[in-house]
Write a protein that holds these residues in place. Structure first.
Motif, PDB file in Angstrom:
ATOM      1  N   LEU A 120      77.178  53.528  38.900  1.00 34.68           N
ATOM      2  CA  LEU A 120      77.409  52.248  38.234  1.00 34.68           C
ATOM      3  C   LEU A 120      78.829  52.053  37.717  1.00 34.68           C
ATOM      4  CD1 LEU A 120      74.109  52.235  36.150  1.00 34.68           C
ATOM      5  CD2 LEU A 120      74.633  50.680  38.030  1.00 34.68           C
ATOM      6  N   ALA A 121      79.529  53.140  37.400  1.00 35.77           N
ATOM      7  CA  ALA A 121      80.765  53.035  36.628  1.00 35.77           C
ATOM      8  C   ALA A 121      81.877  52.275  37.337  1.00 35.77           C
ATOM      9  CB  ALA A 121      81.257  54.436  36.249  1.00 35.77           C
ATOM     10  N   ALA A 122      81.837  52.177  38.646  1.00 39.81           N
ATOM     11  CA  ALA A 122      82.928  51.516  39.372  1.00 39.81           C
ATOM     12  C   ALA A 122      82.862  50.000  39.305  1.00 39.81           C
ATOM     13  CB  ALA A 122      82.927  51.956  40.835  1.00 39.81           C
ATOM     14  N   GLY A 123      81.789  49.438  38.741  1.00 42.78           N
ATOM     15  CA  GLY A 123      81.669  47.983  38.677  1.00 42.78           C
ATOM     16  C   GLY A 123      80.254  47.475  38.759  1.00 42.78           C
ATOM     17  N   LEU A 124      79.287  48.322  38.542  1.00 41.63           N
ATOM     18  CA  LEU A 124      77.846  48.017  38.507  1.00 41.63           C
ATOM     19  C   LEU A 124      77.269  47.667  39.876  1.00 41.63           C
ATOM     20  CD1 LEU A 124      77.260  46.048  35.168  1.00 41.63           C
ATOM     21  CD2 LEU A 124      77.222  48.493  35.599  1.00 41.63           C
ATOM     22  N   VAL A 125      77.902  46.791  40.653  1.00 40.24           N
ATOM     23  CA  VAL A 125      77.281  46.292  41.883  1.00 40.24           C
ATOM     24  C   VAL A 125      77.958  46.836  43.138  1.00 40.24           C
ATOM     25  CG1 VAL A 125      76.424  44.172  40.829  1.00 40.24           C
ATOM     26  CG2 VAL A 125      78.733  44.229  41.776  1.00 40.24           C
ATOM     27  N   THR A 126      78.619  47.950  43.072  1.00 36.67           N
ATOM     28  CA  THR A 126      79.416  48.441  44.205  1.00 36.67           C
ATOM     29  C   THR A 126      78.649  49.358  45.143  1.00 36.67           C
ATOM     30  OG1 THR A 126      80.231  50.216  42.775  1.00 36.67           O
ATOM     31  CG2 THR A 126      81.597  48.237  42.956  1.00 36.67           C
ATOM     32  N   ALA A 127      77.503  49.893  44.740  1.00 39.19           N
ATOM     33  CA  ALA A 127      76.844  50.941  45.525  1.00 39.19           C
ATOM     34  C   ALA A 127      76.408  50.451  46.902  1.00 39.19           C
ATOM     35  CB  ALA A 127      75.652  51.494  44.741  1.00 39.19           C
ATOM     36  N   VAL A 128      75.691  49.344  46.970  1.00 40.94           N
ATOM     37  CA  VAL A 128      75.152  48.861  48.252  1.00 40.94           C
ATOM     38  C   VAL A 128      76.271  48.395  49.186  1.00 40.94           C
ATOM     39  CG1 VAL A 128      73.651  47.146  49.333  1.00 40.94           C
ATOM     40  CG2 VAL A 128      72.920  48.306  47.227  1.00 40.94           C
ATOM     41  N   PRO A 129      77.271  47.623  48.734  1.00 38.33           N
ATOM     42  CA  PRO A 129      78.385  47.291  49.646  1.00 38.33           C
ATOM     43  C   PRO A 129      79.131  48.520  50.156  1.00 38.33           C
ATOM     44  CG  PRO A 129      78.411  45.844  47.735  1.00 38.33           C
ATOM     45  CD  PRO A 129      77.388  46.898  47.455  1.00 38.33           C
ATOM     46  N   LEU A 130      79.227  49.573  49.338  1.00 36.85           N
ATOM     47  CA  LEU A 130      79.868  50.798  49.802  1.00 36.85           C
ATOM     48  C   LEU A 130      79.091  51.402  50.962  1.00 36.85           C
ATOM     49  CD1 LEU A 130      81.928  53.110  49.441  1.00 36.85           C
ATOM     50  CD2 LEU A 130      80.335  54.127  47.810  1.00 36.85           C
ATOM     51  N   VAL A 131      77.777  51.399  50.873  1.00 36.76           N
ATOM     52  CA  VAL A 131      76.938  51.913  51.961  1.00 36.76           C
ATOM     53  C   VAL A 131      77.151  51.089  53.223  1.00 36.76           C
ATOM     54  CG1 VAL A 131      74.556  52.253  52.712  1.00 36.76           C
ATOM     55  CG2 VAL A 131      75.234  52.907  50.394  1.00 36.76           C
ATOM     56  N   PHE A 132      77.304  49.783  53.084  1.00 34.11           N
ATOM     57  CA  PHE A 132      77.505  48.930  54.260  1.00 34.11           C
ATOM     58  C   PHE A 132      78.858  49.179  54.906  1.00 34.11           C
ATOM     59  CE2 PHE A 132      73.647  46.803  53.557  1.00 34.11           C
ATOM     60  CZ  PHE A 132      73.380  46.068  54.700  1.00 34.11           C
ATOM     61  N   TRP A 133      79.888  49.497  54.121  1.00 37.92           N
ATOM     62  CA  TRP A 133      81.149  49.853  54.766  1.00 37.92           C
ATOM     63  C   TRP A 133      80.990  51.143  55.565  1.00 37.92           C
ATOM     64  CZ3 TRP A 133      84.420  53.972  55.087  1.00 37.92           C
ATOM     65  CH2 TRP A 133      85.637  53.736  55.728  1.00 37.92           C
ATOM     66  N   LEU A 134      80.288  52.115  55.015  1.00 38.79           N
ATOM     67  CA  LEU A 134      80.083  53.374  55.729  1.00 38.79           C
ATOM     68  C   LEU A 134      79.278  53.158  57.012  1.00 38.79           C
ATOM     69  CD1 LEU A 134      79.296  55.691  52.674  1.00 38.79           C
ATOM     70  CD2 LEU A 134      81.381  55.679  54.057  1.00 38.79           C
ATOM     71  N   ARG A 135      78.377  52.194  56.999  1.00 36.85           N
ATOM     72  CA  ARG A 135      77.542  51.942  58.183  1.00 36.85           C
ATOM     73  C   ARG A 135      78.238  51.076  59.229  1.00 36.85           C
ATOM     74  NH1 ARG A 135      71.729  49.765  56.710  1.00 36.85           N
ATOM     75  NH2 ARG A 135      71.706  49.746  58.984  1.00 36.85           N
ATOM     76  N   HIS A 136      79.092  50.157  58.794  1.00 33.65           N
ATOM     77  CA  HIS A 136      79.687  49.176  59.715  1.00 33.65           C
ATOM     78  C   HIS A 136      81.188  49.361  59.870  1.00 33.65           C
ATOM     79  CE1 HIS A 136      75.980  46.752  60.045  1.00 33.65           C
ATOM     80  NE2 HIS A 136      75.802  47.050  58.766  1.00 33.65           N
ATOM     81  N   ARG A 137      81.686  50.524  59.585  1.00 37.63           N
ATOM     82  CA  ARG A 137      83.108  50.803  59.767  1.00 37.63           C
ATOM     83  C   ARG A 137      83.448  50.765  61.253  1.00 37.63           C
ATOM     84  NH1 ARG A 137      80.189  55.280  59.375  1.00 37.63           N
ATOM     85  NH2 ARG A 137      80.514  56.900  60.946  1.00 37.63           N
ATOM     86  N   THR A 138      84.725  50.613  61.552  1.00 36.43           N
ATOM     87  CA  THR A 138      85.168  50.631  62.942  1.00 36.43           C
ATOM     88  C   THR A 138      85.251  52.077  63.433  1.00 36.43           C
ATOM     89  OG1 THR A 138      87.504  50.747  62.347  1.00 36.43           O
ATOM     90  CG2 THR A 138      86.523  48.554  62.524  1.00 36.43           C
ATOM     91  N   ARG A 139      85.362  52.249  64.723  1.00 39.68           N
ATOM     92  CA  ARG A 139      85.420  53.592  65.288  1.00 39.68           C
ATOM     93  C   ARG A 139      86.658  54.340  64.817  1.00 39.68           C
ATOM     94  NH1 ARG A 139      85.876  55.163  71.721  1.00 39.68           N
ATOM     95  NH2 ARG A 139      85.864  57.419  71.415  1.00 39.68           N
ATOM     96  N   ASP A 140      87.765  53.605  64.629  1.00 45.80           N
ATOM     97  CA  ASP A 140      88.990  54.249  64.167  1.00 45.80           C
ATOM     98  C   ASP A 140      88.879  54.760  62.736  1.00 45.80           C
ATOM     99  OD1 ASP A 140      90.171  53.795  66.560  1.00 45.80           O
ATOM    100  OD2 ASP A 140      91.301  52.023  65.938  1.00 45.80           O
ATOM    101  N   GLN A 141      87.838  54.334  62.038  1.00 43.84           N
ATOM    102  CA  GLN A 141      87.688  54.715  60.638  1.00 43.84           C
ATOM    103  C   GLN A 141      86.656  55.823  60.425  1.00 43.84           C
ATOM    104  OE1 GLN A 141      86.698  50.819  59.129  1.00 43.84           O
ATOM    105  NE2 GLN A 141      88.811  50.392  58.520  1.00 43.84           N
ATOM    106  N   ASP A 142      86.234  56.484  61.513  1.00 41.77           N
ATOM    107  CA  ASP A 142      85.222  57.526  61.391  1.00 41.77           C
ATOM    108  C   ASP A 142      85.680  58.649  60.462  1.00 41.77           C
ATOM    109  OD1 ASP A 142      83.462  56.193  62.959  1.00 41.77           O
ATOM    110  OD2 ASP A 142      83.833  57.342  64.779  1.00 41.77           O
ATOM    111  N   LEU A 143      86.868  59.167  60.699  1.00 40.80           N
ATOM    112  CA  LEU A 143      87.349  60.271  59.867  1.00 40.80           C
ATOM    113  C   LEU A 143      87.718  59.802  58.462  1.00 40.80           C
ATOM    114  CD1 LEU A 143      89.379  62.351  62.427  1.00 40.80           C
ATOM    115  CD2 LEU A 143      87.387  63.090  61.151  1.00 40.80           C
TER     116      LEU A 143
END
Length: 874
Positions: free
Chosen positions: A303-326
């Motif tokens: 929660l500490a990063a802004g209360l509502v950041t957890a789910v969008p963070l998961v979506f970036w990890l799931r929908h990142r581009t191939r160049d962003q794997d590492l």
């Protein structure tokens, strides 16, 4: 293997080219739009954000920095930095300091050397340095193809991160936060373009980070592992040969390793271990960790990063581009190391959730969550969007299980304290209901705006985080200002008292306090527990010592027992204590403090254990004695608590100006309300009474008489008149629990034998036996003593170990207890606390044969008693 593409497409956030079909209205419009697209605009904007952050910190914390001392760490950083500035080397309290890395003390030395006010100069430098964090966050957001508005808001949110209040303190976070964020940003650049320049920049930043804060080692491990994967999976890439990447990778990994190796060799040359004091701390890393505390730490991290950041963070990890794997691997490893190593390890060591050891993760979570919120809005299912609202709400409600009442201010969990103390018009007392209501309300509002305005979802999330951080920063600044406003007058008065008495700033000042846990002299020091506890109880406790050491910038020498004066005191030194001494030159007194000037007769000084309690610490009841209100119930003239350092007999004398004949008696009560003694006033004499207590704790006194006495109470005088309490007066024990250990205590580092010990009592048996028996229902009760008689030393902590070999090892901590009879028999009252007592159930201990071993804690390990006892558990 097909080479990976490293060139980033030139396109705005969202991955689509910007199309503008509308014809320009005029030449002025075209000129305005061209200025907005000027390549220098981002640099100008982030520079403006930096200057704004610098100014906000100077103004918001300008009333808080004068009293910055909240922990012993600050005193150590200040003392080492001042020693470096004065040319005394990497020392504090006259010894090489092995517990802290050199980065931040060097910053302290630099700040203290600027201007005529060292504290003000360092505060300005600290505000400047911590504001540098906005640059790596801004450029990391742009690296992730976020728009200029979102990147600016994220940089602003980092500028207003509540933890940036550390700029008003002496804490390494001031320097470690911008270094870590910069290291992460350059590592992200290196993953895209493994040039030698990016490798060297990353390596230098990582080296500076580890030389600033030891707790950043897990972050370095995350970077090293990611770099190794990059070199293994992509030995060459577009524009970079295998040799190019190896050279840049060697710089990235080698520079921090070489820096840490050089620092370790320097410490070894000074005769200290590689880990220093931290090695001893990590012997029992999970002592306080429970499933509940672990869950609370995880929820707070969520929660500490802004209360509502957890789910969008998961979506970036799931929908990142191939160049962003590492890059996603780097992010995962960084967040996991921050949570599980920095967060949970600190919970295990301290027993409380403290965000400061993982604050570097919070801006990263904010940036990547903002980068992923567009994927959530565009591609997320209804369930995913519902989780965007529900997950943080449930996390806030789950955090209600944390005992927030243990938090005295907005230092450890600032965002939760801000929400829990906000009243709508200001900040008041913390309430969990407020935290739940405001937390859930903020989540619904901010997440709702993001979902409603889908086309600008990233901007709205970044704005939400920035506003949330600004609110929490205001709460933290308010809390620090309140602490400074309340504590600074007393500290300044103490500093003026020392200066008037001759102990000017920078003087050698001996203080009656224990040696620091990092000091090498502690290993062979005979601590006088009676002497130390008396001074702590009378007002010379840890925080007061830290503040005098930090703000006074004295050359401190701790005196853990009064006999040390003959060894370490020099003629002309000053000695601060709370008890009177005989054969001593009194330089000045300000109750409860006495300042003595050391002469050639220091070896003849002896304490009398008599202290004055100032009238400010007395609770006045009657109007005639200073308080314009009717007397309380009963006939109290004055009352209040006494902090009793050890068990025994005491005398309390009331010192007053004027006729005190209306005071009829003095009464003493224990904490549970039981009357200890009552003494009637003698005609024409000062009112005094005596009482006896079995052990340390609080005793409440009451001066009884007729209301309306026209007399001014000047203070109280407390004297220890000595007497060993009867055995049946000993306090009841709180049971402890035997926990299974991975190995015997004697198998740990620096374990030794040689202590003397004796069991006086086992359950109901009061005579010595080599073997004992008990049952799970009976449990175990032990009473005895342990000390190193060869060095005449008894440590603070005692452990009892049950070792059965095949059935495992079980360890519990005993409680130290005073043994006046043993101290007198040995002819040394500094060995008062040589006894121990323990009561423990045996529910988790299997039946069988065990060997009872008794250990006392040493600075770098444990010391075992040479005598063992046998135990059979039925």
């Amino acid at each position: 293997m097909k080479p990976r593409r490293n060139a980033r497409p030139a396109q705005p956030a969202g991955g689509k080219k910007s199309v503008n079909n509308a014809a320009p209205k005029s030449g002025k419009w075209r000129a305005a739009m061209s200025r907005l697209n000027h390549p220098a605009l981002p640099a100008a904007i982030i520079l403006a954000v930096f200057l704004l952050s610098f100014a906000v910190h100077l103004m918001a914390l300008g009333s808080a920095y004068r009293l910055p001392v909240l922990s012993t760490d600050e005193a150590q950083y200040s003392a080492v930095g001042e020693s470096i500035r004065l040319g005394r080397g990497y020392t504090s309290r006259g010894e090489f300091h092995p517990a802290i890395p050199p980065g931040y003390p060097l910053l302290v030395a630099f700040g203290h050397s600027l201007g005529s006010d060292p504290r003000l100069a360092l505060f300005v430098v600290s505000c400047f340095v911590i504001s540098l964090s906005v640059f790596p966050v801004f450029y990391l957001a742009r690296h992730l193809r976020l728009g200029l508005a979102a990147a600016t808001l994220l940089a602003l949110s980092t500028a207003l991160l509540p933890h940036t209040f550390y700029a008003a303190l002496y804490m390494t976070e001031t320097l470690a936060l911008p270094l870590m964020l910069s290291g992460f940003y350059y590592m992200a650049r290196w993953l895209e373009d493994a040039s030698l320049k990016n490798g060297v920049c990353t390596g230098v930043l990582l080296a500076l980070t580890i030389l600033t804060k030891v707790a950043m080692a897990p972050f370095l491990a995350a970077v090293f592992l990611t770099a190794a994967l990059e070199l293994y999976l992509h030995p060459s890439s577009a524009g970079r040969t295998v040799g190019d990447k190896l050279r840049s990778g060697l710089a990235l990994i080698g520079l921090p390793v070489l820096a840490q190796a050089a620092w370790t060799l320097y410490k070894r040359s000074a005769g200290v271990s590689a880990l220093g004091h931290y090695g001893g701390q990590l012997l029992n890393p999970g002592e306080h960790l429970t499933p509940l505390l672990g869950a609370m730490c995880s929820l707070d991290f969520l929660l500490a990063a802004g209360l509502v950041t957890a789910v969008p963070l998961v979506f970036w990890l799931r929908h990142r581009t191939r160049d962003q794997d590492l890059l996603s691997i780097l992010l995962r490893l960084t967040l996991l190391s921050q949570l599980f190593v920095n967060g949970l390890l600190d919970v295990g060591l301290s027993g409380a959730v403290r965000e400061r050891l993982f604050i570097g993760a919070l801006p990263l979570i904010a940036v990547f969550a903002t980068a992923g919120v567009a994927s959530l809005v565009e591609h997320g299912s209804k369930a995913a969007k519902a989780s965007f609202l529900l997950v943080p709400c449930l996390a806030v409600l789950g955090l209600m299980a944390y005992p927030f009442e243990s938090l005295s201010n907005a230092i450890e969990i600032p965002w939760a304290t801000a929400l829990g103390t906000f009243t709508g018009t200001g900040f008041g007392a913390f309430q969990k209901l407020r935290l739940a209501a405001f937390g859930v309300g903020w989540i619904l509002l901010s997440a709702g705006l993001v979902l409603l305005w889908r086309r600008s979802s990233a901007n709205h999330l970044a704005l939400s985080i920035a506003v949330f951080n600004a609110f929490c920063f205001a709460s933290s600044a308010h809390a620090l200002t309140t602490i400074s406003r309340e504590g600074l007058p007393g500290l300044e008065e103490n500093l003026r008292f020392l200066a008037r008495s001759g102990a000017t700033l920078g003087s050698r000042l001996l203080i009656a306090t224990d040696a620091g846990p990092w000091q090498s002299s502690r290993a062979h020091l005979i601590s006088d527990y009676f002497f130390l506890e008396w001074n702590r109880a009378m007002g010379l406790d840890g925080p007061n010592v830290w503040q005098l050491e930090t703000l006074g910038r004295y050359d401190i020498r701790p005196v853990a027992q009064w006999r040390q004066l003959a060894e370490i005191a020099r003629p002309g030194d000053y000695f601060l204590t709370t008890t009177r001494f005989t054969n001593a030159e009194l330089a000045g007194s300000k109750p409860p403090y006495y300042l003595f000037r050391i002469t050639a007769e220091a070896a003849r000084m002896q304490p009398v254990y008599a202290s004055e309690i100032p009238h400010e610490r007395v609770i006045i009841v009657t109007p005639g004695m200073g308080q314009p209100s009717p007397p309380a119930a009963g006939q109290d003239l004055a009352s209040g608590p006494l902090n009793i350092p050890v068990g025994g007999s005491y005398r309390l004398t009331a010192m007053a100006q004027g006729d005190f004949s209306a005071a009829t008696a003095i009464e003493f009560k224990a904490a549970d309300g039981a009357t200890l003694s009552r003494t009637a006033a003698a005609p024409g004499q000062r009112l005094a009474g005596e009482f006896t207590v079995p052990g340390p704790g609080q005793v409440f006194y009451h001066l009884l008489g007729r209301p309306g006495v026209g007399v001014k109470l000047q203070g109280l005088r407390l004297e220890y008149i000595g007497s060993e309490p009867a055995p049946d007066q000993l306090p009841k024990m709180n049971p402890v629990t035997f926990t299974r250990a991975n190995r015997p205590l004697e198998a740990g580092p620096q374990a030794a034998t040689g202590a003397d010990c004796h069991l006086d009592q086992f359950n109901n048996i009061h005579h010595v036996l080599p073997e004992f028996e008990t049952t799970h229902q009976q449990g175990i009760f032990l009473k005895g003593w342990i000390l190193d008689r060869s060095r005449m030393k008894a440590s603070d902590e005692v452990f009892v170990e049950l070792n059965s070999g095949s059935r495992g090892v079980y360890i519990a901590r005993a409680q130290r207890q005073h043994r006046l009879d043993l101290a007198r028999g040995l002819g040394d009252l500094s060995l008062l606390y040589t006894g121990f007592i323990m009561s423990a159930p045996l529910d988790g201990v299997p039946a069988g044969e065990y060997r009872i071993r008794i250990f006392q804690k040493e600075p770098q390990g444990v010391q075992a008693c040479g005598v063992d006892y046998a135990l059979r558990v039925e």
